[in-house]
Design a protein around this motif. Structure first.
Motif, mmCIF file in Angstrom:
data_model
loop_
_atom_site.group_PDB
_atom_site.id
_atom_site.type_symbol
_atom_site.label_atom_id
_atom_site.label_comp_id
_atom_site.label_asym_id
_atom_site.label_seq_id
_atom_site.Cartn_x
_atom_site.Cartn_y
_atom_site.Cartn_z
ATOM 1 N N ASP A 195 59.764 30.669 6.876
ATOM 2 C CA ASP A 195 59.537 29.703 7.958
ATOM 3 C C ASP A 195 60.637 29.788 9.004
ATOM 4 O OD1 ASP A 195 57.271 28.862 6.691
ATOM 5 O OD2 ASP A 195 58.266 27.198 5.638
ATOM 6 N N ASP A 196 61.846 30.057 8.519
ATOM 7 C CA ASP A 196 62.984 30.131 9.424
ATOM 8 C C ASP A 196 62.869 31.322 10.378
ATOM 9 O OD1 ASP A 196 65.547 29.214 10.321
ATOM 10 O OD2 ASP A 196 66.406 30.952 9.291
ATOM 11 N N ASP A 197 62.214 32.386 9.934
ATOM 12 C CA ASP A 197 62.080 33.595 10.756
ATOM 13 C C ASP A 197 60.793 33.610 11.568
ATOM 14 O OD1 ASP A 197 64.458 34.489 9.757
ATOM 15 O OD2 ASP A 197 63.546 35.639 8.122
ATOM 16 N N PHE A 198 60.023 32.538 11.527
ATOM 17 C CA PHE A 198 58.743 32.528 12.221
ATOM 18 C C PHE A 198 58.916 32.540 13.739
ATOM 19 C CE2 PHE A 198 54.992 30.384 13.996
ATOM 20 C CZ PHE A 198 53.992 31.195 13.476
ATOM 21 N N PHE A 199 59.922 31.790 14.236
ATOM 22 C CA PHE A 199 60.160 31.706 15.673
ATOM 23 C C PHE A 199 61.376 32.545 16.055
ATOM 24 C CE2 PHE A 199 58.100 27.615 14.693
ATOM 25 C CZ PHE A 199 57.040 27.670 15.579
ATOM 26 N N PRO A 200 61.355 33.194 17.229
ATOM 27 C CA PRO A 200 62.573 33.864 17.716
ATOM 28 C C PRO A 200 63.629 32.839 18.108
ATOM 29 C CG PRO A 200 60.828 33.992 19.358
ATOM 30 C CD PRO A 200 60.206 33.412 18.105
ATOM 31 N N ILE A 201 64.856 33.296 18.296
ATOM 32 C CA ILE A 201 65.980 32.382 18.517
ATOM 33 C C ILE A 201 65.788 31.555 19.784
ATOM 34 C CG2 ILE A 201 68.461 32.261 18.958
ATOM 35 C CD1 ILE A 201 68.833 34.708 17.254
ATOM 36 N N ASN A 202 65.317 32.157 20.854
ATOM 37 C CA ASN A 202 65.193 31.422 22.113
ATOM 38 C C ASN A 202 64.166 30.290 22.006
ATOM 39 O OD1 ASN A 202 63.175 33.401 21.869
ATOM 40 N ND2 ASN A 202 62.831 33.436 24.072
ATOM 41 N N GLU A 203 63.081 30.516 21.248
ATOM 42 C CA GLU A 203 62.078 29.464 21.076
ATOM 43 C C GLU A 203 62.599 28.352 20.158
ATOM 44 O OE1 GLU A 203 58.234 30.848 19.983
ATOM 45 O OE2 GLU A 203 58.131 32.343 21.577
ATOM 46 N N LYS A 204 63.353 28.750 19.134
ATOM 47 C CA LYS A 204 63.963 27.745 18.262
ATOM 48 C C LYS A 204 64.876 26.822 19.058
ATOM 49 C CE LYS A 204 64.103 30.314 13.916
ATOM 50 N NZ LYS A 204 64.993 30.891 12.890
ATOM 51 N N LEU A 205 65.696 27.429 19.907
ATOM 52 C CA LEU A 205 66.630 26.641 20.707
ATOM 53 C C LEU A 205 65.894 25.714 21.657
ATOM 54 C CD1 LEU A 205 69.554 26.053 21.519
ATOM 55 C CD2 LEU A 205 69.406 27.950 23.145
ATOM 56 N N GLU A 206 64.819 26.207 22.257
ATOM 57 C CA GLU A 206 64.043 25.380 23.187
ATOM 58 C C GLU A 206 63.410 24.187 22.471
ATOM 59 O OE1 GLU A 206 60.239 25.896 26.256
ATOM 60 O OE2 GLU A 206 61.105 27.635 25.229
ATOM 61 N N ILE A 207 62.841 24.429 21.286
ATOM 62 C CA ILE A 207 62.191 23.349 20.524
ATOM 63 C C ILE A 207 63.220 22.325 20.045
ATOM 64 C CG2 ILE A 207 60.896 22.829 18.423
ATOM 65 C CD1 ILE A 207 59.578 25.611 18.735
ATOM 66 N N LEU A 208 64.335 22.820 19.517
ATOM 67 C CA LEU A 208 65.358 21.917 18.990
ATOM 68 C C LEU A 208 66.035 21.123 20.109
ATOM 69 C CD1 LEU A 208 66.824 20.847 16.571
ATOM 70 C CD2 LEU A 208 68.328 22.847 16.624
ATOM 71 N N THR A 209 66.226 21.765 21.273
ATOM 72 C CA THR A 209 66.807 21.060 22.425
ATOM 73 C C THR A 209 65.909 19.905 22.855
ATOM 74 O OG1 THR A 209 67.910 23.068 23.210
ATOM 75 C CG2 THR A 209 67.560 21.324 24.820
ATOM 76 N N LYS A 210 64.620 20.178 22.883
ATOM 77 C CA LYS A 210 63.659 19.125 23.256
ATOM 78 C C LYS A 210 63.698 17.971 22.256
ATOM 79 C CE LYS A 210 58.776 18.442 24.331
ATOM 80 N NZ LYS A 210 57.420 19.057 24.371
#
Length: 244
Positions: A195-210
């Motif tokens: 699950d942790d590798d499902f999203f690339p880093i930039n998308e993870k950061l965008e989702i978590l920032t939101k």
């Protein structure tokens, strides 16, 4: 010659040399050597003569090129009759050349245009090499820029995960909304890693920032938890690193 004379004396040998025929003196090898020497001298004489003539021609040519055409020259008389004025450009508007075209002396035995062809080929090679160098340098810079960008994303994601875990725990949240919202735990299983590798880093950061901005009004680049949404909008430059 008396009998008392020694047959090994100098006088006896000199007399023998005078009586020896020329055919014995000039043997075949000596004749060949003499002919080759004579031929060599003839060739050297011709080369000296040719070089001297060439030198004289070069001197005469340089002298002719370095001196201006006199009025006694037939060509000069013809262009004067056609309206040419000394010191002025040729043509009706006198905008043409004022000096004759320089004479390019060809001293080698290569065909006409061969030197220009080599120059053109050399220039093409230089251009091609320059393009390769520029492309290699551009690729190198792009790789460095990409690595730096990825490193910054990893750093921002780590900060976001750390502050998200801290704020969630303050709200007594025992489980993150997404497994990768918090820092990785040692007891995570293989499914969590997938699950942790499902999203690339930039998308993870965008989702978590939101998530941090909407739930806690927190900006990791400002490093501040704002009072409310209005305070966040009014005082935070934006939701990306480049905005700060």
């Amino acid at each position: 010659m008396s009998d008392a004379e020694d047959y090994m004396s100098d006088k006896f040998l000199q007399g023998s040399e005078k009586s020896t025929s020329s055919s014995l003196i000039y043997r075949h090898a000596d004749k060949r050597k003499f002919e080759l020497l004579k031929k060599k001298k003839q060739i050297e004489a011709k080369l000296d003569e040719k070089n001297s003539l060439k030198h004289i021609e070069e001197e005469n040519r340089e002298a002719g090129l370095s001196s201006a055409i006199t009025s006694s020259n037939k060509g000069y008389e013809m262009i004067m009759k056609m309206g040419y004025k000394p010191g002025h450009g040729i043509g009706k508007t006198e905008s043409g050349r004022t000096e004759p075209i320089n004479l390019d002396i060809k001293l080698d035995r290569q065909g006409l245009g061969k030197q220009n062809e080599r120059k053109g080929r050399k220039n093409k090679n230089n251009i091609f090499n320059d393009k390769l160098d520029n492309k290699s340098m551009k690729d190198f810079r792009d790789r460095i820029a990409q690595k730096r960008k990825e490193q910054l994303l990893k750093t921002d994601l780590y900060k976001s995960q750390k502050i998200c875990q801290k704020l969630d725990m303050q709200q007594e949240i025992i489980k993150p909304k997404e497994i990768w919202f918090w820092l990785p735990q040692d007891d995570e299983n293989s499914d969590s890693e997938k699950d942790d590798d499902f999203f690339p880093i930039n998308e993870k950061l965008e989702i978590l920032t939101k998530y941090l901005r909407e739930k806690y009004f927190y900006c990791i680049w400002c490093g501040v938890a704002f009072l409310d949404e209005k305070d966040l909008v009014d005082n935070c430059p934006g939701n990306e690193r480049n905005d700060h």
